[in-house]
Design a protein around this motif. Sequence first.
Motif, short mmCIF file in Angstrom:
data_model
loop_
_atom_site.label_atom_id
_atom_site.label_comp_id
_atom_site.label_asym_id
_atom_site.label_seq_id
_atom_site.Cartn_x
_atom_site.Cartn_y
_atom_site.Cartn_z
N GLY A 79 -8.13 1.61 4.77
CA GLY A 79 -9.22 1.59 3.81
C GLY A 79 -8.99 2.29 2.49
N LEU A 138 1.40 -1.53 3.99
CA LEU A 138 0.80 -2.81 4.38
C LEU A 138 0.52 -3.62 3.10
N TYR A 195 -5.82 -1.71 6.30
CA TYR A 195 -5.40 -0.90 7.44
C TYR A 195 -6.28 0.36 7.59
N ARG A 244 0.98 3.22 4.03
CA ARG A 244 1.90 2.75 5.08
C ARG A 244 2.48 1.38 4.76
N CYS A 293 0.84 -1.20 0.00
CA CYS A 293 0.00 0.00 0.00
C CYS A 293 0.88 1.25 0.00
S1 FES Z 1 -1.60 1.36 5.05
FE1 FES Z 1 -3.01 1.08 3.48
S2 FES Z 1 -4.50 2.55 3.83
FE2 FES Z 1 -3.04 2.94 5.33
#
Ligand code: FES
Length: 343
Positions: free
Chosen positions: A97, A79, A95, A77, A74
């Motif tokens: 959205g 993820l 995480y 952050r 992502c």
């Molecule tokens: S880490 Fe994916 S929306 Fe924040």
Amino acid sequence: MTVQEQISTLREDGPSRAPAERQADRGFGLPVGWWPIGHASEFTGKPRPVKLGAQPVAVYRDGDGTVHAVLDRCPHRRLPLSMGRVIDEGLQCGYHGWTFDGADGQCTLIPNFKAGETPSSRIKVAAYPITENEGLVFLWTSAGDPESPSGLVPLSVGPATSSSAVVCGTALVRAPYERISEALLLNPGAALNLGPLLGSGDEVLGPDQESDGEGRAVTVRRDRLTLDLPRIQTFEAPLGGVTTVSEITTLVATGFTTVVADTPAGGSVRVLAALTPTGPHRTTVRWRVQAHGNAARSLLAACRAAAAAKQLTGRAGRPLEAAADAVETAFDPALDQLRALRA
Ligand code: FES
């Protein structure tokens, strides 16, 4: 469809670009090409992580049935997006959205935005072109246009017919993909444990090599004893009744291999072997065996043990690893040609 018709189709629809060149590959660390990433049945509305070369990829099927693939990271952050879920707006990170369109990677939704606010066009995740072909899903690794004349299209050898029998399998193999493609080119029957269908014993005739003249694929015709017979001299000539004539085409860039063969039982068989590098010495091998006519019964008999075993992944990997090890020192003109084109 006869073997010769299949071979003709394969050549007409075959790859259309010299593959050995290494263009900008978007971080995969692999030759540019259409790389297989899974059987079509592996991808559903639940996102799935796939490793291809050095890149993690999140793959999912949208509500219309179209498969999408994006970098599994992502941009918010970092993820893994494969931990998220699929909604109407695209792939939603688990995480916070943020949601991304699988076709172009554009962010389509940030949940805490006010009404009327839209995400910046600069918020994107890398998205990769995908195509489905013959029950396999392929990902285009280059920033270049896969539809361009220089695109390296995956092989297409026609759909299954009602008279055909199909068996699919997957194996995790501890060997580099280059070594596995060499083992397949040298002796696909032995490598895939399909000796009764493809021949795996002594070579009666071959290799008879052909080149497409552009360095895209290596094609070899071989006649092999169908069974791994210990003493060829115990069989009287002609050996035609116990040999299998096969033609093996391996794409230089990706090692994607197609085998078409006439079988002693009658009919023909076609095998696709798709190699997905998941590390320097790790490859996921997916194969699809399709038999026509009388060969269908032989196929089912030959493949029953492997196909029925739920432990297919572990068991089928062993002959592939052994075959890959064996080609380390093997001398064969077809292997020499393949290695020279890769260099
Ligand atoms: S880490 Fe994916 S929306 Fe924040």
